[in-house]
Design an enzyme around this catalytic site. Structure first.
Site, PDB file in Angstrom:
ATOM      1  N   LYS A 160       4.172   0.410   9.915  1.00  0.00           N
ATOM      2  CA  LYS A 160       4.263   1.676   9.175  1.00  0.00           C
ATOM      3  C   LYS A 160       3.665   2.821   9.994  1.00  0.00           C
ATOM      4  CE  LYS A 160       2.839   0.028   5.083  1.00  0.00           C
ATOM      5  NZ  LYS A 160       2.394   0.012   3.682  1.00  0.00           N
ATOM      6  N   ARG A 189       5.506 -12.962   9.349  1.00  0.00           N
ATOM      7  CA  ARG A 189       6.138 -11.687   9.031  1.00  0.00           C
ATOM      8  C   ARG A 189       7.448 -11.566   9.804  1.00  0.00           C
ATOM      9  NH1 ARG A 189       2.278  -7.963   8.898  1.00  0.00           N
ATOM     10  NH2 ARG A 189       3.590  -6.147   9.093  1.00  0.00           N
ATOM     11  N   GLU A 218       0.885  -1.157   0.000  1.00  0.00           N
ATOM     12  CA  GLU A 218       0.000   0.000   0.000  1.00  0.00           C
ATOM     13  C   GLU A 218       0.927   1.211   0.000  1.00  0.00           C
ATOM     14  OE1 GLU A 218      -3.268  -0.311   3.056  1.00  0.00           O
ATOM     15  OE2 GLU A 218      -2.271  -2.225   3.354  1.00  0.00           O
TER      16      GLU A 218
END
Ligand code: ATP
Ligand code: MG
Length: 594
Positions: A276, A266, A41
């Site tokens: 983020k 992850r 994104e």
């Protein structure tokens, strides 16, 4: 992006993702093709966690002669910016990856909208006018079942009409949504009539004001993969519960490509944060100098700090993929970095904490040019000349008064080697009124030029040095971890990760460096002998050099490996029956910390 950096001890067994693909290929599923993608994104800069996903997706495409797209998942206009799109492409290229295609989810807005109409027509989607709070409450949570919305069974025509008017801009933000009609009693909350579209009068960085309904991530994501013909949609574990929803959407639309989603753990790293949202906060609150602050775990931060793409790729390859979340010790990343920099970095001499030394028997004004090896690991790197003069600098820590026997550096009456130069003996120590040492008087032996004594006498220590008259001043930024705790989120009640910021994560000093470095340009990486690896910062100029310390020379990982090896040898010596232990691999290293 081929790497021939595979460590000799890397397990040969294929990871679970490759095993899965092999099974698909054997059964002829997807016609034996492998198409992957990296789908960021554009709402922040890429970080080392993204690098794991990037390396994995691009390597799968390469290993199976397939393709890998870069797809911007740009469905949320509020948080996305062109700056992020540009930085992501720059970082990807720097990592050495070339996408087969660069795609944008926003290019599929019309297709997604048309499919939504199809779902309404099929009676499996409806417009809900409940407030966002009411919808959240109806969806319930935990073991409670959800409750049906009063709008759930409204006629198809009514939903079609309202949805068209949502798109036409007749309604205000938050006034209504389009929901999928699935199962409000499902144990999986994602299947409790999830929202597909919301009204949002926002400017999109690529679509401008063309749209005022925007697809939700869960509606769009699986379909984006389908549109691009992705075969294996690799994502992180938190999307495991979303997979039944993506499958449901695709099944409603029959005859479209149905990718296989595969989830992996992850990457988490000690002493840093990877979200983020948290990284953005550090930037917005000026707690760092920007996304590319060399203390950030972002690709741009690591690049500015001096990390090489090879080191990052090697790290990602070494950690592999797993199905369980864990935290990797940041020392492993630094180990991969040192291994690469050791092979590639030219060596130079720089004195970080200078102490003046006068060579009393060297002629004033003379400059003796000595040949120095640029990289002992790489003969092709050649040699350079280093000027030796009457006054030089050495590191303050390389001299000690009344030194113990085991101190192999300089002390009064002792002789040491100056790297590539001469043997020198310290004859006198000069101090200021406060008793601090300000200068050493030494004598040199001209017969030892180059670093060896013709009479065969030995010295225990070799020091780095620079000529006081010929050297350059350089600003050196010494970095430490951004956080004081391995897990920055471990805080007292009422605090958050900001409380664990390391107040000493940056120390700036002025160092004395070899004149050879005058020609260096931002991005150049060097080893300051005996001190660490350094990189020329983007702030650097010809007359005002700035270096970032990338990493020190001490390798904790190697120490743990050799310690284990040492213990085994000891046991063997003691005659004990010893099963041969495998070399410590990264997972053991990781667990050491726990
Ligand atoms: P957001 O909270 O904004 O969704 P994100 O970390 O998921 O953040 P994306 O831009 O959606 O960011 O990530 C792109 C891809 O990178 C996704 O496929 C995601 O799964 C993967 N990714 C993100 N963070 C990590 C991580 N720490 N380790 C491995 N893969 C990651
Ligand atoms: Mg995401």
């Amino acid at each position: 992006m081929s790497d021939d950096t595979t460590p000799a001890d890397e397990p040969k067994r294929k990871d679970f993702i490759r095993q899965w693909i092999d099974r698909d290929n054997e059964s002829g599923r997807f016609g034996g093709e492998v198409h992957t993608r990296f789908p960021p994104e554009p709402n922040g800069y890429l970080h080392i966690g993204h690098a794991k996903s990037i390396c994995l997706n691009f390597a799968l495409a390469e290993d199976y002669s397939g393709t890998c797209n870069l797809r911007f998942d740009d469905t949320n206009p509020c948080k996305e910016e062109q700056e992020y799109v540009d930085s992501i492409q720059e970082d990807l290229a720097w990592l050495g990856m070339t996408p087969t295609k660069v795609c944008y989810a926003s290019d599929y807005f019309q297709q997604l909208y048309d499919w939504a109409i199809q779902l309404i027509e099929q009676g499996v989607a409806y417009v809900d006018e409940s407030t966002p709070d009411a919808i959240a409450e109806m969806r319930g949570g935990g073991l409670d079942e959800g409750t049906n919305s009063p709008y759930r069974d409204r006629p198809v025509e009514e939903s079609l009409d309202l949805f068209a008017r949502m798109k036409a801009g007749e309604f205000s933000d938050g006034s209504m949504v389009l929901r999928a009609k699935i199962d409000m009693a499902s144990a999986n909350i994602n299947l409790r009539d999830p929202i597909m579209y919301r009204v949002l009068h926002a400017h999109h960085h690529r679509q401008g004001d063309a749209w005022c309904v925007y697809p939700m991530y869960d509606w769009a994501h699986g379909l984006e993969d389908s549109i691009e013909g992705i075969t294996h949609s690799v994502c992180t574990l938190e999307f495991e519960n979303h997979r039944p929803l993506y499958d449901w959407f695709i099944d409603q639309l029959t005859d479209i490509n149905h990718p296989q989603q595969i989830e992996f753990a992850r990457l988490n790293l000690t002493y840093t944060v990877m979200s983020k949202r948290k990284l953005l906060r550090l930037v917005q609150e000026n707690l760092v100098t920007g996304w590319d602050d060399p203390r950030m775990p972002t690709i741009s931060g690591l690049r500015r700090r001096g990390y090489s793409p090879e080191a990052i790729r090697k790290f990602c390859k070494t950690i592999g993929v797993a199905k369980f979340n864990s935290t990797i010790d940041i020392q492993l990343l630094d180990h991969c970095l040192r291994e690469d920099l050791n092979k590639t970095s030219p060596r130079v001499m720089a004195v970080l904490d200078p102490l003046k030394v006068t060579i009393t028997n060297f002629s004033e004004g003379d400059v003796d040019q000595l040949e120095a090896i640029n990289n002992p690991e790489d003969e092709s790197a050649g040699t350079r000349m280093v000027p030796f003069t009457k006054e030089i600098y050495i590191e303050r820590a390389d001299f000690m008064e009344d030194a113990p026997k085991k101190f192999f550096r300089l002390s009064q009456g002792r002789e040491v080697r100056l790297r590539y130069a001469y043997f020198v003996t310290c004859d006198e120590v000069l101090k200021d009124d406060a008793g601090e040492i300000v200068e050493l008087k030494c004598s040199y032996d001209p017969a030892t030029r180059g670093g060896d004594a013709p009479d065969g006498r030995k010295v225990k220590g070799t020091l780095h040095w620079v000529s006081a008259s010929e050297c350059l001043d350089a600003e050196v930024r010494l970095y430490d971890h951004l956080f004081t705790k391995e897990n920055p989120d471990a805080t007292e009640e009422g605090q958050d990760f900001i409380a664990n910021l390391n107040p000493d994560s940056l120390k700036t000093i002025t160092a004395k460096v070899e004149p050879y470095l005058a020609a260096s340009t931002p991005g150049d990486r060097v080893q300051f002998e005996r001190t660490g690896y350094f990189c020329v910062d983007t702030d650097s100029a010809a007359d005002a050099l700035v270096f970032n310390r990338t990493v020190t020379l001490k390798d904790k990982w190697k120490k743990i490996q050799s310690k284990q090896g040492g213990q085994q040898k000891k046991k063997k010596k003691q005659g004990g029956q010893q099963k041969k232990k495998p070399r410590l691999d990264y997972s053991q290293f990781k667990n050491k910390k726990k």
